[in-house]
Design a protein around this motif. Sequence first.
Motif, PDB file in Angstrom:
ATOM      1  N   ALA A  90     -32.567  11.347   5.774  1.00  0.00           N
ATOM      2  CA  ALA A  90     -31.741  10.650   6.771  1.00  0.00           C
ATOM      3  C   ALA A  90     -31.851   9.142   6.593  1.00  0.00           C
ATOM      4  O   ALA A  90     -30.839   8.421   6.587  1.00  0.00           O
ATOM      5  CB  ALA A  90     -32.149  11.056   8.185  1.00  0.00           C
ATOM      6  N   LEU A  91     -33.058   8.649   6.427  1.00  0.00           N
ATOM      7  CA  LEU A  91     -33.264   7.212   6.239  1.00  0.00           C
ATOM      8  C   LEU A  91     -32.603   6.733   4.951  1.00  0.00           C
ATOM      9  O   LEU A  91     -31.977   5.670   4.930  1.00  0.00           O
ATOM     10  CB  LEU A  91     -34.755   6.887   6.231  1.00  0.00           C
ATOM     11  CG  LEU A  91     -35.115   5.430   6.027  1.00  0.00           C
ATOM     12  CD1 LEU A  91     -34.485   4.557   7.110  1.00  0.00           C
ATOM     13  CD2 LEU A  91     -36.633   5.270   6.017  1.00  0.00           C
ATOM     14  N   GLY A  92     -32.702   7.511   3.896  1.00  0.00           N
ATOM     15  CA  GLY A  92     -32.053   7.150   2.642  1.00  0.00           C
ATOM     16  C   GLY A  92     -30.549   7.000   2.806  1.00  0.00           C
ATOM     17  O   GLY A  92     -29.936   6.061   2.274  1.00  0.00           O
ATOM     18  N   LEU A  93     -29.919   7.908   3.557  1.00  0.00           N
ATOM     19  CA  LEU A  93     -28.476   7.806   3.815  1.00  0.00           C
ATOM     20  C   LEU A  93     -28.144   6.568   4.636  1.00  0.00           C
ATOM     21  O   LEU A  93     -27.160   5.887   4.367  1.00  0.00           O
ATOM     22  CB  LEU A  93     -27.965   9.053   4.537  1.00  0.00           C
ATOM     23  CG  LEU A  93     -27.803  10.313   3.704  1.00  0.00           C
ATOM     24  CD1 LEU A  93     -27.392  11.490   4.598  1.00  0.00           C
ATOM     25  CD2 LEU A  93     -26.788  10.117   2.594  1.00  0.00           C
ATOM     26  N   MET A  94     -28.978   6.285   5.637  1.00  0.00           N
ATOM     27  CA  MET A  94     -28.746   5.093   6.466  1.00  0.00           C
ATOM     28  C   MET A  94     -28.786   3.830   5.610  1.00  0.00           C
ATOM     29  O   MET A  94     -27.919   2.964   5.736  1.00  0.00           O
ATOM     30  CB  MET A  94     -29.784   5.008   7.585  1.00  0.00           C
ATOM     31  CG  MET A  94     -29.606   6.008   8.680  1.00  0.00           C
ATOM     32  SD  MET A  94     -30.936   5.834   9.905  1.00  0.00           S
ATOM     33  CE  MET A  94     -30.521   7.142  11.028  1.00  0.00           C
ATOM     34  N   ILE A  95     -29.773   3.754   4.753  1.00  0.00           N
ATOM     35  CA  ILE A  95     -29.917   2.570   3.907  1.00  0.00           C
ATOM     36  C   ILE A  95     -28.774   2.501   2.898  1.00  0.00           C
ATOM     37  O   ILE A  95     -28.144   1.453   2.728  1.00  0.00           O
ATOM     38  CB  ILE A  95     -31.293   2.567   3.208  1.00  0.00           C
ATOM     39  CG1 ILE A  95     -32.399   2.353   4.245  1.00  0.00           C
ATOM     40  CG2 ILE A  95     -31.354   1.515   2.104  1.00  0.00           C
ATOM     41  CD1 ILE A  95     -33.793   2.616   3.736  1.00  0.00           C
ATOM     42  N   GLU A  96     -28.489   3.614   2.244  1.00  0.00           N
ATOM     43  CA  GLU A  96     -27.441   3.634   1.215  1.00  0.00           C
ATOM     44  C   GLU A  96     -26.069   3.262   1.769  1.00  0.00           C
ATOM     45  O   GLU A  96     -25.297   2.550   1.129  1.00  0.00           O
ATOM     46  CB  GLU A  96     -27.365   5.028   0.591  1.00  0.00           C
ATOM     47  CG  GLU A  96     -26.296   5.180  -0.465  1.00  0.00           C
ATOM     48  CD  GLU A  96     -26.220   6.588  -1.020  1.00  0.00           C
ATOM     49  OE1 GLU A  96     -25.220   6.883  -1.704  1.00  0.00           O
ATOM     50  OE2 GLU A  96     -27.146   7.398  -0.785  1.00  0.00           O
ATOM     51  N   HIS A  97     -25.775   3.724   2.981  1.00  0.00           N
ATOM     52  CA  HIS A  97     -24.438   3.512   3.543  1.00  0.00           C
ATOM     53  C   HIS A  97     -24.388   2.422   4.611  1.00  0.00           C
ATOM     54  O   HIS A  97     -23.337   2.164   5.188  1.00  0.00           O
ATOM     55  CB  HIS A  97     -23.892   4.824   4.098  1.00  0.00           C
ATOM     56  CG  HIS A  97     -23.709   5.857   3.023  1.00  0.00           C
ATOM     57  ND1 HIS A  97     -22.646   5.843   2.166  1.00  0.00           N
ATOM     58  CD2 HIS A  97     -24.495   6.883   2.645  1.00  0.00           C
ATOM     59  CE1 HIS A  97     -22.768   6.841   1.303  1.00  0.00           C
ATOM     60  NE2 HIS A  97     -23.883   7.476   1.567  1.00  0.00           N
ATOM     61  N   VAL A  99     -25.740   2.209   7.709  1.00  0.00           N
ATOM     62  CA  VAL A  99     -25.487   2.652   9.076  1.00  0.00           C
ATOM     63  C   VAL A  99     -26.811   2.807   9.814  1.00  0.00           C
ATOM     64  O   VAL A  99     -27.856   3.007   9.199  1.00  0.00           O
ATOM     65  CB  VAL A  99     -24.687   3.981   9.118  1.00  0.00           C
ATOM     66  CG1 VAL A  99     -23.308   3.801   8.499  1.00  0.00           C
ATOM     67  CG2 VAL A  99     -25.438   5.108   8.432  1.00  0.00           C
ATOM     68  N   ARG A 100     -26.745   2.710  11.134  1.00  0.00           N
ATOM     69  CA  ARG A 100     -27.959   2.792  11.946  1.00  0.00           C
ATOM     70  C   ARG A 100     -28.105   4.125  12.659  1.00  0.00           C
ATOM     71  O   ARG A 100     -29.098   4.353  13.336  1.00  0.00           O
ATOM     72  CB  ARG A 100     -27.968   1.662  12.972  1.00  0.00           C
ATOM     73  CG  ARG A 100     -28.138   0.304  12.334  1.00  0.00           C
ATOM     74  CD  ARG A 100     -28.259  -0.781  13.387  1.00  0.00           C
ATOM     75  NE  ARG A 100     -28.619  -2.035  12.767  1.00  0.00           N
ATOM     76  CZ  ARG A 100     -27.860  -3.119  12.798  1.00  0.00           C
ATOM     77  NH1 ARG A 100     -26.715  -3.110  13.432  1.00  0.00           N
ATOM     78  NH2 ARG A 100     -28.261  -4.216  12.203  1.00  0.00           N
ATOM     79  N   GLN A 101     -27.101   4.985  12.524  1.00  0.00           N
ATOM     80  CA  GLN A 101     -27.179   6.300  13.165  1.00  0.00           C
ATOM     81  C   GLN A 101     -26.332   7.295  12.411  1.00  0.00           C
ATOM     82  O   GLN A 101     -25.367   6.925  11.747  1.00  0.00           O
ATOM     83  CB  GLN A 101     -26.743   6.215  14.621  1.00  0.00           C
ATOM     84  CG  GLN A 101     -25.371   5.615  14.837  1.00  0.00           C
ATOM     85  CD  GLN A 101     -25.139   5.286  16.298  1.00  0.00           C
ATOM     86  OE1 GLN A 101     -25.714   5.896  17.167  1.00  0.00           O
ATOM     87  NE2 GLN A 101     -24.281   4.326  16.561  1.00  0.00           N
ATOM     88  N   LEU A 102     -26.730   8.564  12.516  1.00  0.00           N
ATOM     89  CA  LEU A 102     -26.015   9.630  11.825  1.00  0.00           C
ATOM     90  C   LEU A 102     -25.855  10.828  12.757  1.00  0.00           C
ATOM     91  O   LEU A 102     -26.793  11.195  13.477  1.00  0.00           O
ATOM     92  CB  LEU A 102     -26.802  10.102  10.594  1.00  0.00           C
ATOM     93  CG  LEU A 102     -26.954   9.130   9.445  1.00  0.00           C
ATOM     94  CD1 LEU A 102     -28.034   9.634   8.482  1.00  0.00           C
ATOM     95  CD2 LEU A 102     -25.633   8.958   8.727  1.00  0.00           C
ATOM     96  N   PRO A 103     -24.684  11.462  12.732  1.00  0.00           N
ATOM     97  CA  PRO A 103     -24.525  12.717  13.464  1.00  0.00           C
ATOM     98  C   PRO A 103     -25.366  13.808  12.791  1.00  0.00           C
ATOM     99  O   PRO A 103     -25.490  13.847  11.564  1.00  0.00           O
ATOM    100  CB  PRO A 103     -23.033  13.034  13.323  1.00  0.00           C
ATOM    101  CG  PRO A 103     -22.388  11.758  12.895  1.00  0.00           C
ATOM    102  CD  PRO A 103     -23.434  11.005  12.127  1.00  0.00           C
ATOM    103  N   VAL A 104     -25.944  14.668  13.616  1.00  0.00           N
ATOM    104  CA  VAL A 104     -26.678  15.829  13.124  1.00  0.00           C
ATOM    105  C   VAL A 104     -25.782  17.036  13.363  1.00  0.00           C
ATOM    106  O   VAL A 104     -25.411  17.330  14.508  1.00  0.00           O
ATOM    107  CB  VAL A 104     -28.034  15.995  13.844  1.00  0.00           C
ATOM    108  CG1 VAL A 104     -28.795  17.189  13.275  1.00  0.00           C
ATOM    109  CG2 VAL A 104     -28.864  14.710  13.732  1.00  0.00           C
ATOM    110  N   VAL A 105     -25.408  17.703  12.272  1.00  0.00           N
ATOM    111  CA  VAL A 105     -24.406  18.760  12.325  1.00  0.00           C
ATOM    112  C   VAL A 105     -24.997  20.052  11.780  1.00  0.00           C
ATOM    113  O   VAL A 105     -25.711  20.045  10.772  1.00  0.00           O
ATOM    114  CB  VAL A 105     -23.155  18.354  11.506  1.00  0.00           C
ATOM    115  CG1 VAL A 105     -22.126  19.467  11.473  1.00  0.00           C
ATOM    116  CG2 VAL A 105     -22.541  17.082  12.080  1.00  0.00           C
TER     117      VAL A 105
END
Length: 142
Positions: A90-97, A99-105
Motif C-alpha cells: 500500500a505504501l509503495g503504491l502511495m509513493i509511486e502514484h 497519493v495519500r489514501q487508497l480505497p480498499v476493495v
Amino acid sequence: MTKVSEVMTGHAKWAVSTDTLVEVARKMRDWQLRLLPIRSEDHRFAGVVTDRDIVVDYVASGTDPATVRVSALPQGRTMTVSADDSLEHALGLMIEHGVRQLPVVDRDSLVGMITQADIGRSLTPSEAGAVVDRVSHVVRRR
C-alpha cells in the motif's frame, strides 16, 4: 508482515454514482474529506472523486455542479488495494502514484480506506516521519 486490514479505516463513507457534484461537495464538507470513493447503484466500487475534480473540472469551467452526476465524471484506473495486501505494498503504491489514501476493495466492493495516517500510526515515530516525508514529497511534485 502487517496487512492493510489491520490498520485501515473500515466502513468508509462514499458518494453514490447518482449524486450530483453539489451533493458530493456537501458530503465532503460535512465529513471533512477531500476524496470520496464512488459506489455504483449495484454497490460496486466505481472510482473516486476529489474536491479538485469538482472545482477545477466543473466549477472553474462554468458548469453548474448541481446538474452533473458523479457518474458523468471520467473515471480512469483508480489505484486500490485489498485488505490482504501488505502495508509495504500500500505504501509503495502511495509513493509511486503520489497519493495519500487508497480505497480498499474486495471483489469489487469497497470495504474501507487506508491513509498515510493509518500507516503512520502503525510505525515508530521516526518511521512515520520518513513515510510522511516520502509521500508528501511525491505529492508536492505533481
